[in-house]
Design a protein around this motif. Structure first.
Motif, mmCIF file in Angstrom:
data_model
loop_
_atom_site.group_PDB
_atom_site.id
_atom_site.type_symbol
_atom_site.label_atom_id
_atom_site.label_comp_id
_atom_site.label_asym_id
_atom_site.label_seq_id
_atom_site.Cartn_x
_atom_site.Cartn_y
_atom_site.Cartn_z
ATOM 1 N N PHE A 164 -0.187 3.975 -2.893
ATOM 2 C CA PHE A 164 -1.055 3.047 -3.925
ATOM 3 C C PHE A 164 -0.551 1.813 -4.407
ATOM 4 O O PHE A 164 -1.093 0.905 -4.976
ATOM 5 N N PHE A 165 1.062 1.364 -4.346
ATOM 6 C CA PHE A 165 1.607 0.457 -4.850
ATOM 7 C C PHE A 165 2.524 -0.332 -4.114
ATOM 8 O O PHE A 165 3.718 0.200 -3.697
ATOM 9 N N SER A 166 2.109 -1.220 -3.181
ATOM 10 C CA SER A 166 2.755 -2.080 -2.153
ATOM 11 C C SER A 166 2.372 -3.530 -2.245
ATOM 12 O O SER A 166 1.154 -3.688 -2.432
ATOM 13 N N GLU A 167 3.384 -4.247 -2.149
ATOM 14 C CA GLU A 167 3.077 -5.650 -1.917
ATOM 15 C C GLU A 167 1.955 -6.156 -0.774
ATOM 16 O O GLU A 167 1.588 -7.030 -0.640
ATOM 17 N N HIS A 168 2.026 -5.261 0.200
ATOM 18 C CA HIS A 168 0.865 -5.395 1.417
ATOM 19 C C HIS A 168 -0.249 -4.540 1.075
ATOM 20 O O HIS A 168 -0.249 -3.460 0.970
ATOM 21 N N SER A 169 -1.240 -5.371 1.066
ATOM 22 C CA SER A 169 -2.826 -4.728 0.433
ATOM 23 C C SER A 169 -3.339 -4.349 2.030
ATOM 24 O O SER A 169 -3.401 -5.016 2.726
ATOM 25 N N SER A 170 -4.041 -3.251 1.859
ATOM 26 C CA SER A 170 -4.947 -2.625 2.754
ATOM 27 C C SER A 170 -5.830 -1.405 2.359
ATOM 28 O O SER A 170 -5.389 -1.036 0.932
ATOM 29 N N GLY A 171 -6.713 -0.787 2.876
ATOM 30 C CA GLY A 171 -7.814 -0.045 2.252
ATOM 31 C C GLY A 171 -6.929 1.267 2.385
ATOM 32 O O GLY A 171 -6.005 1.523 3.030
ATOM 33 N N PRO A 172 -7.154 2.235 1.268
ATOM 34 C CA PRO A 172 -6.636 3.686 1.121
ATOM 35 C C PRO A 172 -6.804 4.270 2.476
ATOM 36 O O PRO A 172 -5.709 5.110 2.853
ATOM 37 N N GLY A 173 -8.062 4.474 3.299
ATOM 38 C CA GLY A 173 -7.976 5.111 4.282
ATOM 39 C C GLY A 173 -6.876 4.758 5.501
ATOM 40 O O GLY A 173 -6.335 5.407 6.240
ATOM 41 N N SER A 174 -6.853 3.395 5.732
ATOM 42 C CA SER A 174 -6.026 2.967 6.578
ATOM 43 C C SER A 174 -4.473 3.142 6.292
ATOM 44 O O SER A 174 -3.566 3.292 6.951
ATOM 45 N N ALA A 197 9.101 1.849 7.484
ATOM 46 C CA ALA A 197 7.952 1.811 6.384
ATOM 47 C C ALA A 197 7.695 0.550 5.777
ATOM 48 O O ALA A 197 6.194 0.403 5.534
ATOM 49 N N LEU A 198 8.487 -0.522 5.888
ATOM 50 C CA LEU A 198 8.008 -1.751 5.433
ATOM 51 C C LEU A 198 7.117 -2.332 6.432
ATOM 52 O O LEU A 198 5.922 -2.983 6.056
ATOM 53 N N HIS A 199 7.407 -2.072 7.840
ATOM 54 C CA HIS A 199 6.365 -2.705 8.769
ATOM 55 C C HIS A 199 5.001 -2.022 8.666
ATOM 56 O O HIS A 199 3.944 -2.633 9.123
ATOM 57 N N LEU A 200 5.084 -0.689 8.242
ATOM 58 C CA LEU A 200 3.538 -0.130 8.090
ATOM 59 C C LEU A 200 3.111 -0.677 6.797
ATOM 60 O O LEU A 200 1.890 -0.077 6.410
ATOM 61 N N GLY A 201 3.831 -1.566 5.994
ATOM 62 C CA GLY A 201 3.015 -1.705 4.760
ATOM 63 C C GLY A 201 3.285 -1.063 3.420
ATOM 64 O O GLY A 201 2.901 -1.034 2.380
ATOM 65 N N PHE A 202 4.512 -0.107 3.571
ATOM 66 C CA PHE A 202 5.095 0.614 2.326
ATOM 67 C C PHE A 202 6.201 0.042 1.804
ATOM 68 O O PHE A 202 6.733 -0.834 2.349
ATOM 69 N N GLU A 203 6.690 0.675 0.595
ATOM 70 C CA GLU A 203 7.892 0.203 0.113
ATOM 71 C C GLU A 203 9.094 1.036 0.910
ATOM 72 O O GLU A 203 9.046 2.040 1.412
ATOM 73 N N ALA A 204 10.010 0.099 0.988
ATOM 74 C CA ALA A 204 11.302 0.783 1.682
ATOM 75 C C ALA A 204 11.874 1.936 1.401
ATOM 76 O O ALA A 204 12.210 2.823 1.992
ATOM 77 N N ILE A 205 11.618 2.135 -0.133
ATOM 78 C CA ILE A 205 11.898 3.573 -0.656
ATOM 79 C C ILE A 205 11.354 4.646 -0.034
ATOM 80 O O ILE A 205 12.214 5.746 0.272
#
Length: 404
Positions: free
Chosen positions: A165-175, A233-241
């Motif tokens: 829910f908290f990432s600098e990359h925005s996208s819908g919750p479903g995706s 994880a970064l490429h998928l739009g998440f945080e690296a952690i």
């Protein structure tokens, strides 16, 4: 590029263990002292060190490595068996209480994002909790097993929620959910492929032969796994952690008995993490800590005990479910206090929240201050409760609670 600031940060990292050794009765874990030293030496007080590009880069890697080692502590076997139902009940109660507390603080106008606050409250500092239980001689007792199981479930949930829910990359919750499932699927494939490769006699002999030479092949493969899953994880739009945490869990699944079959391997990983990268993260967190915002007004200061009480409510109260595992009242209270001990994910949540404008600087400072107090106060209280039912032989602790 200058190493001046990094030199001061590493001087703090090297000095903290000596301070703990010189004052063995000092009831403060190493990470707390490192953060406090960063605050004192940073712009908030003495202004002799700054978080420049070099320090910030190593700090980000240090956070990832901290989550990697936390993932490495996750033993899926602790989330199965007779305690699994109790851990599940405790996790459901934790999530429900976190949602209620977050909404209450939001309705009272005290926080900006109830979801961010709720997510921060779900986590437990698993990396600090495990050595504390080991030193107390409770790691193999029922209280240790259910506490680690509950802490593992909370840590996993918090990291996943934070990344979802908290990432600098925005996208819908479903995706984002589909992308998360893709990352988990990739992790499963890595586990299966690694287990298949482990059946190769030639490959197994090669790893054994190269593991303790200058090649350090197990460490190199682990670093490849951490950076690879963090990049994915970064490429998928998440945080690296999230990728780093998953890497730790994957490595534990691939080699669940590493501590017994080749114990030097984990010692090497902990040496790299706790000896270099992780202290940089904690000291840098102190340097970037907004002390002025925390003490700007009395209202902000009053948030610290409020967040601390919220941690105890959200993570401590669900430990009542563990009474069904045969725990005594003192053990249930100790388990609740240990589960309410949280710092790394709180610092990560505050850092991410500030980048996304999901939390005000003063609230972030109050939340981190509550986390600092939790790792100082709650374990001490828990150890006294555990000592009522057992009197183990204690070993000298290290900077992070590990036996020294």
């Amino acid at each position: 590029m200058s190493y001046d600031n990094l030199l001061i940060v590493l001087a703090v990292a090297a000095g903290v263990p000596f301070l703990l050794a010189a004052v063995p009765r000092l009831p403060v874990p190493g990470p707390v002292l490192e953060i406090v030293a960063g605050v004192v030496l940073g712009p908030a007080v003495l202004n002799v060190v700054a978080a420049d590009t070099v320090v910030q880069s190593l700090s980000i890697i240090g956070l990832g490595f901290l989550l990697f080692l936390a993932g490495l502590e996750i033993d899926i076997r602790q989330l199965r068996g007779p305690q699994a139902r109790l851990v599940g009940v405790g996790l459901v109660a934790t999530v429900a209480l976190a949602a209620i507390v977050g909404l209450f603080l939001y309705a009272a106008g005290l926080v900006e994002s109830p979801l961010l606050i709720g997510t921060a409250l779900v986590a437990t500092s698993l990396g600090l909790l495990v050595p504390i239980l080991k030193d107390a001689g409770a790691i193999d007792r029922p209280v240790g097993q259910v506490t680690i199981g509950g802490a593992s479930a909370g840590e996993i949930s918090a990291v996943v929620l934070l990344s979802l829910f908290f990432s600098e990359h925005s996208s819908g919750p479903g995706s984002r959910l589909l992308l998360l499932l893709s990352l988990i699927g990739l992790a499963v494939l890595i586990v299966l492929a690694s287990m298949q490769a482990g059946r190769s006699m030639w490959l197994s002999r090669a790893v054994e032969m190269l593991a303790d030479t200058s090649a350090q092949v197990r460490v190199r493969l682990s670093m490849f796994l951490v950076v690879g899953l963090s990049a994915m994880a970064l490429h998928l739009g998440f945080e690296a952690i999230l990728g780093a945490f998953v890497a730790g869990a994957v490595l534990r699944l691939i080699d669940p008995d590493a501590e017994r079959s080749h114990p030097q391997f984990h010692i090497k990983l902990e040496g790299l993490g706790y000896g270099f990268l992780i202290p940089v993260f904690f000291v840098t967190s102190g340097i970037q800590f907004d002390l002025g915002a925390l003490f700007a007004d009395a209202g902000t200061v009053s948030l610290v005990p409020m967040f601390l009480a919220a941690l105890l409510l959200v993570r401590g109260l669900p430990a009542l479910a563990y009474r069904a595992a045969g725990l005594s009242r003192a053990e249930v209270m100790a388990s609740g206090l240990l589960q309410a001990t949280s710092l790394p994910v709180i610092v990560a949540a505050a850092t991410i929240g500030l980048k996304l404008d999901a939390i005000r600087p003063e609230n972030a400072a109050a939340l981190v201050a509550a986390g600092l107090l939790s790792v100082v106060v709650f374990p001490l209280m828990a150890l006294r409760l555990l000592s009522r039912s057992d009197h183990p032989r204690r070993r000298r602790r290290g900077s992070y609670g590990h036996p020294g």
